[in-house]
Design an enzyme around this catalytic site. Structure first.
Site, PDB file in Angstrom:
ATOM      1  N   SER A  88       0.816  -1.328   0.029  1.00 21.60           N
ATOM      2  CA  SER A  88      -0.158   0.174   0.187  1.00 21.60           C
ATOM      3  C   SER A  88       0.763   1.270  -0.066  1.00 21.60           C
ATOM      4  O   SER A  88       0.245   2.442  -0.111  1.00 21.60           O
ATOM      5  CB  SER A  88      -0.859   0.019   1.228  1.00 21.60           C
ATOM      6  OG  SER A  88      -2.055  -0.857   0.861  1.00 21.60           O
ATOM      7  N   GLU A 296       0.353   9.773   5.034  1.00 21.43           N
ATOM      8  CA  GLU A 296      -0.427   9.975   6.410  1.00 21.43           C
ATOM      9  C   GLU A 296       0.409  10.831   7.305  1.00 21.43           C
ATOM     10  O   GLU A 296       1.776  10.738   7.154  1.00 21.43           O
ATOM     11  CB  GLU A 296      -0.865   8.763   7.293  1.00 21.43           C
ATOM     12  CG  GLU A 296      -1.694   7.927   6.177  1.00 21.43           C
ATOM     13  CD  GLU A 296      -1.747   6.435   6.753  1.00 21.43           C
ATOM     14  OE1 GLU A 296      -1.274   6.267   7.752  1.00 21.43           O
ATOM     15  OE2 GLU A 296      -2.375   5.758   5.853  1.00 21.43           O
TER      16      GLU A 296
END
Length: 388
Positions: A88, A296
């Site tokens: 990911s 993030e």
């Protein structure tokens, strides 16, 4: 005018200073190696990881630390040029491509999804903005496609029939079909397949020569085997939108260059600089973490507990209430930026702090808990911060 030259004593002093600086640099590198060894070797032993490659960047200088084997069957050693699946973390490229399309004026993140795929007209995607696909806030798209989605036609039917469980922009539910569709639509806005744009445009613009959607035949000898929970050799089996979601393969030597691009994009094309800034922009806050495009984000300094919370199983598996940041939080250097990634046989982690000009990439040919990746990466970055 009389020319002034250093005395013999001056030369001696300069030489001593030079030797002292070299000795100090060697001592710092040795200390860094000890830190990386202490962070990585126990993780490998505990989780039965055959091989790991660690790359560190500090002030633009790279350090590589390699452990174990790329293949238990052949015994080939891991190097910084071993190709690993990053799972990911591929989403950071998806975010970058979408942000690049926006910076070029090909799309707006506020555009509704069906604008770029007319076959979605009449579905829920008539009202869902691209931004909410890229930040997993469309309304509850699941982690994976259902098992029955086995053809492109069934994938389209799935999207057309999908109904949000939450109002758009209220909950973040980490989702491959969400960011996969974001990347697919971004590519459509640029009138080319996603993989073509990755390999012919995005990667060359970033100066990456060892990163691939599909590993070329000439590099297959460098492609590590991953190992399943049963310790069987395995590699990813690409499905729909694989490159957008989880399908990128890279080396420690190449991916640390991408980290450098993110730490300081000033040497990149101005449009790409704008795209990088967009991926570091905070769009939604969920607990201690702020969601960018792919990456993030955390305010810096950040505690280990905050990082563990932001990379927890609950954050990955559950729908969490999201606070939309209006206006979005502009990109800034005082951030800790990270992303984890896994396939069935590989586990990866990348983290960096632009304000400190430091970053780390940890690639492994076996999946292992995110918490252990975060702890190792945090320990290494703390050591780098102490040296800077």
């Amino acid at each position: 005018m009389r020319k002034v030259t250093p005395s013999g004593l001056g030369f001696f002093t300069l030489a001593c200073l030079s030797l002292g600086a070299s000795a100090q640099a060697a001592e710092s590198e040795a200390a860094l190696k000890r830190t990386v060894d202490e962070a990585i070797r126990p993780v490998m032993e505990k989780n039965g990881v055959p091989g790991m490659a660690v790359a560190v960047t500090a002030g633009g200088k790279h350090y590589f630390f390699n452990y174990g084997v790329a293949s238990k069957e052949s015994g080939q050693k891991v190097s910084e040029n071993t190709i690993f699946e990053i799972g990911s973390i591929s989403k950071t490229f998806t975010g970058t491509l979408g942000a690049y399309a926006e910076a070029q004026g090909k799309l707006s993140l506020a555009d509704k999804a069906s604008k770029y795929w007319p076959a979605l007209a009449g579905s829920s995607f008539d009202t869902i903005p691209l931004l909410d696909l890229g930040t997993y806030t469309a309304g509850g798209l699941p982690l994976q496609f259902p098992d029955g989605v086995t053809t492109r036609e069934k994938m389209l039917a799935y999207y057309r029939n999908w109904q949000p469980a939450y109002p758009t922009g209220t909950h973040r539910q980490y989702s491959n079909p969400s960011i996969g569709l974001f990347g697919y639509l971004a590519a459509r806005s640029m009138d080319a397949p996603y993989d073509t744009l990755m390999e012919k445009k995005l990667l060359p613009m970033l100066g990456l020569t060892g990163t691939y959607a599909k590993v070329p035949e000439a590099r297959m000898g460098d492609y590590a085997y991953g190992y399943s929970k049963a310790n069987k050799p395995i590699r990813v089996n690409p499905g729909f939108m694989a490159s957008e979601m989880y399908g990128v393969k890279t080396t420690a030597a190449d991916f640390i260059k991408f980290v450098d691009d993110n730490i300081d994009p000033s040497k990149l094309d101005p449009v790409m600089q704008k795209a990088i800034a967009s991926t570091h922009t905070g769009y939604y806050r969920i607990g201690p973490m702020t969601q960018g495009l792919g990456w993030e984000l955390y305010p810096y300094p950040v505690t280990l507990d905050q990082l563990l919370d932001g990379n927890s199983t609950d954050m990955a598996r559950k729908a969490n209430k999201a606070e939309k940041l209006t206006p979005p939080q502009p990109a800034r250097k005082e951030l800790f930026i990270n992303k984890t990634g896994s396939t069935n046989g590989f586990g990866a982690y990348a983290a960096f702090v632009p304000a400190k000009d430091i970053g780390v990439v940890i690639l492994a040919n076996k999946a292992y808990p995110n918490a252990e990746r975060v702890k190792a990466g945090y320990r290494i970055l703390q050591a780098l911060e102490g040296q800077n």
